[in-house]
Design an enzyme around this catalytic site. Sequence first.
Site, PDB file in Angstrom:
ATOM      1  N   SER A 176       4.359   3.115   7.940  1.00 22.52           N
ATOM      2  CA  SER A 176       4.000   2.036   7.017  1.00 22.52           C
ATOM      3  C   SER A 176       5.205   1.532   6.238  1.00 22.52           C
ATOM      4  CB  SER A 176       2.956   2.520   6.012  1.00 22.52           C
ATOM      5  OG  SER A 176       1.680   2.475   6.547  1.00 22.52           O
TER       6      SER A 176
ATOM      7  N   HIS B  80       0.819  -1.220   0.000  1.00 20.16           N
ATOM      8  CA  HIS B  80       0.000   0.000   0.000  1.00 20.16           C
ATOM      9  C   HIS B  80       0.849   1.266   0.000  1.00 20.16           C
ATOM     10  CE1 HIS B  80       0.392   0.055   4.534  1.00 20.16           C
ATOM     11  NE2 HIS B  80       0.386   1.353   4.308  1.00 20.16           N
TER      12      HIS B  80
ATOM     13  N   ASP C 245      -0.021  -7.485   1.799  1.00 15.14           N
ATOM     14  CA  ASP C 245       0.549  -6.135   1.837  1.00 15.14           C
ATOM     15  C   ASP C 245       2.082  -6.178   1.855  1.00 15.14           C
ATOM     16  OD1 ASP C 245       0.541  -3.408   1.885  1.00 15.14           O
ATOM     17  OD2 ASP C 245      -0.047  -3.212   3.995  1.00 15.14           O
TER      18      ASP C 245
END
Length: 258
Positions: A204, A65, A110
């Site tokens: 992230s 992502h 992910d």
Amino acid sequence: MVLIRVLANLLILQLSYAQKSSELVFGGRPCNINEHRSLVVLFNSSGFLCGGTLINQDWVVTAAHCDSENFQLLFGVHSKKILNEDEQTRDPKEKFFCPNRKNDDEVDKDIMLIKLDSSVSNSTHIAPLSLPSSPPSVGSVCRIMGWGKTIPTKEIYPDVPHCANINILDHAVCRAAYSWRTVANTTLCAGILQGGKDTCHADSGGPLICNGQVQGIVSWGGHPCGQPREPGVYTKVLDYNDWVQSIIAGNTEATCPP
């Protein structure tokens, strides 16, 4: 409400980071300058986008992502204000995603593997981190790090990466916390049950390090971050080892676990 940890704060000659869904390390302390040699910054003209992990001189692993157009990768960074002499910048030559990833679920499988346009040289502040050889057990103490938010409810980002220790938790904890969505078996549940330490906005794609290996990739978690009984959810790198090794070996048709 779940947050996918990615960022978008300005760079203004100093770079500002991304969130768990791009989140920052909340509840941590400034990392030692020599303890995050594998930590990578993904950035573009708007600022820091995400973290990542150098796994050899030509490859970086991060969260799927975190993908964005026109980003670059920065190695060997500690302070946003003071350059390390051995900092290096690279462009992505190729990006690889799980071919069986669900397009309608941003955090499904992910993981993104990035081939660099040229090799990175090991140095005082740059070195790869090993892929996992075995899974971490529940209760294991693991390390998180990043330039994410240090206060979950405010846009405050540190000048140097923050680090914290958290624990591997039973998957049941994350499934109870996020009962309204699927917590995949190919993830790790990690945090502090009482809250107070967590990855957060701008973290992230960064690593969850257990026993000196990159066991997890920061993916998503509760919002605001660091709440009691709302741990972080991390892509379980061990489950993708075969895919990663196959891609690196040149088998670009390799598939990921279901």
